[in-house]
Design a protein around this motif. Sequence first.
Motif, PDB file in Angstrom:
ATOM      1  N   PHE A  24      45.132  60.882  15.134  1.00 44.69           N
ATOM      2  CA  PHE A  24      45.750  61.044  16.452  1.00 44.69           C
ATOM      3  C   PHE A  24      45.149  60.063  17.460  1.00 44.69           C
ATOM      4  O   PHE A  24      45.873  59.374  18.189  1.00 44.69           O
ATOM      5  N   PHE A  25      43.823  59.976  17.500  1.00 45.98           N
ATOM      6  CA  PHE A  25      43.182  59.083  18.460  1.00 45.98           C
ATOM      7  C   PHE A  25      43.426  57.620  18.107  1.00 45.98           C
ATOM      8  O   PHE A  25      43.545  56.771  19.008  1.00 45.98           O
ATOM      9  N   TYR A  26      43.524  57.327  16.807  1.00 46.26           N
ATOM     10  CA  TYR A  26      43.877  55.955  16.405  1.00 46.26           C
ATOM     11  C   TYR A  26      45.255  55.583  16.954  1.00 46.26           C
ATOM     12  O   TYR A  26      45.445  54.485  17.504  1.00 46.26           O
ATOM     13  N   LEU A  27      46.210  56.494  16.810  1.00 44.78           N
ATOM     14  CA  LEU A  27      47.561  56.234  17.314  1.00 44.78           C
ATOM     15  C   LEU A  27      47.583  56.106  18.830  1.00 44.78           C
ATOM     16  O   LEU A  27      48.310  55.267  19.382  1.00 44.78           O
ATOM     17  N   GLU A  28      46.793  56.934  19.513  1.00 42.77           N
ATOM     18  CA  GLU A  28      46.751  56.863  20.973  1.00 42.77           C
ATOM     19  C   GLU A  28      46.105  55.558  21.450  1.00 42.77           C
ATOM     20  O   GLU A  28      46.508  55.001  22.464  1.00 42.77           O
ATOM     21  N   ILE A  29      45.107  55.081  20.714  1.00 44.05           N
ATOM     22  CA  ILE A  29      44.425  53.848  21.098  1.00 44.05           C
ATOM     23  C   ILE A  29      45.318  52.634  20.863  1.00 44.05           C
ATOM     24  O   ILE A  29      45.344  51.693  21.665  1.00 44.05           O
ATOM     25  N   THR A  30      46.073  52.659  19.754  1.00 46.86           N
ATOM     26  CA  THR A  30      46.900  51.506  19.398  1.00 46.86           C
ATOM     27  C   THR A  30      48.311  51.567  19.971  1.00 46.86           C
ATOM     28  O   THR A  30      49.048  50.573  19.914  1.00 46.86           O
ATOM     29  N   GLY A  31      48.695  52.724  20.490  1.00 48.05           N
ATOM     30  CA  GLY A  31      50.044  52.865  21.044  1.00 48.05           C
ATOM     31  C   GLY A  31      50.170  54.155  21.824  1.00 48.05           C
ATOM     32  O   GLY A  31      49.328  54.451  22.667  1.00 48.05           O
ATOM     33  N   SER A  32      51.194  54.936  21.513  1.00 46.81           N
ATOM     34  CA  SER A  32      51.402  56.212  22.198  1.00 46.81           C
ATOM     35  C   SER A  32      52.075  57.207  21.257  1.00 46.81           C
ATOM     36  O   SER A  32      53.116  56.898  20.666  1.00 46.81           O
ATOM     37  N   THR A  33      51.495  58.398  21.139  1.00 50.69           N
ATOM     38  CA  THR A  33      52.074  59.423  20.277  1.00 50.69           C
ATOM     39  C   THR A  33      53.302  60.078  20.901  1.00 50.69           C
ATOM     40  O   THR A  33      53.956  60.898  20.259  1.00 50.69           O
ATOM     41  N   SER A  34      53.610  59.741  22.118  1.00 52.14           N
ATOM     42  CA  SER A  34      54.821  60.256  22.760  1.00 52.14           C
ATOM     43  C   SER A  34      55.997  59.295  22.616  1.00 52.14           C
ATOM     44  O   SER A  34      57.109  59.610  23.054  1.00 52.14           O
ATOM     45  N   HIS A  35      55.749  58.135  22.000  1.00 49.74           N
ATOM     46  CA  HIS A  35      56.793  57.129  21.816  1.00 49.74           C
ATOM     47  C   HIS A  35      57.392  57.285  20.418  1.00 49.74           C
ATOM     48  O   HIS A  35      56.712  57.068  19.416  1.00 49.74           O
ATOM     49  N   THR A  36      58.667  57.645  20.360  1.00 50.29           N
ATOM     50  CA  THR A  36      59.307  57.955  19.081  1.00 50.29           C
ATOM     51  C   THR A  36      59.298  56.769  18.124  1.00 50.29           C
ATOM     52  O   THR A  36      58.964  56.911  16.943  1.00 50.29           O
TER      53      THR A  36
END
Length: 206
Positions: A24-36
């Motif tokens: 989850f934090f990897y995805l948040e750092i590299t982009g956004s988990t709210s972006h489909t």
Amino acid sequence: MENLGWRRRAYVNMGLIALNVVYFFYLEITGSTSHTGFMVSHGAMYAPLVLEKGEYYRLLTSIFMHFGINHIMNNMLILFILGDNLERALGHIKYLIFYLLCGVGANVVSMAVNIREYRDVVSAGASGAIFGVIGGLLYAVAVNRGQLEDLSTRQLVIVIVSSLYFGFTSTGVDNTAHIAGLVLGILFGLILYRRPGRRRYREIWD
């Protein structure tokens, strides 16, 4: 006599939680988990890519992905509270197999229902696997006469009813995966769980 089974650490459950949090934090750092679109590009469930492109890995990777901090916090809290009980009941390897089968199986059912109803959705989350854990615990508690460690049938029923109610009264929740995970959890519990027999001790007289 001390119950050693109670003290066994749930390494697999903690490892699953850690994997979810780290990704989850990897995805948040590299982009956004709210972006489909970003989530799809990193393994979220999307039926056209699974069926037309053969990207079956999404059935697995999506159960380690979450849309936003509230999504992962809610799921990991439930997994932290309940998962260790089932891991001790099943054992480490069986618990890992159980968790993954419930998660992937719930995704398969959800994908099939979405295709039948012509819904083109992107989904992610550990909810299917977690409802599987709840279902497995419900079976284990039932065959242990309503009590397993600190869990009772009443407590689990309350968790199930409140979780399903929250899902059906909220938007953007994959209720099909929740119900499928619950049913699969009960079925896999029936297959993998064995109630421990009573130990018999001989009295030794001096």
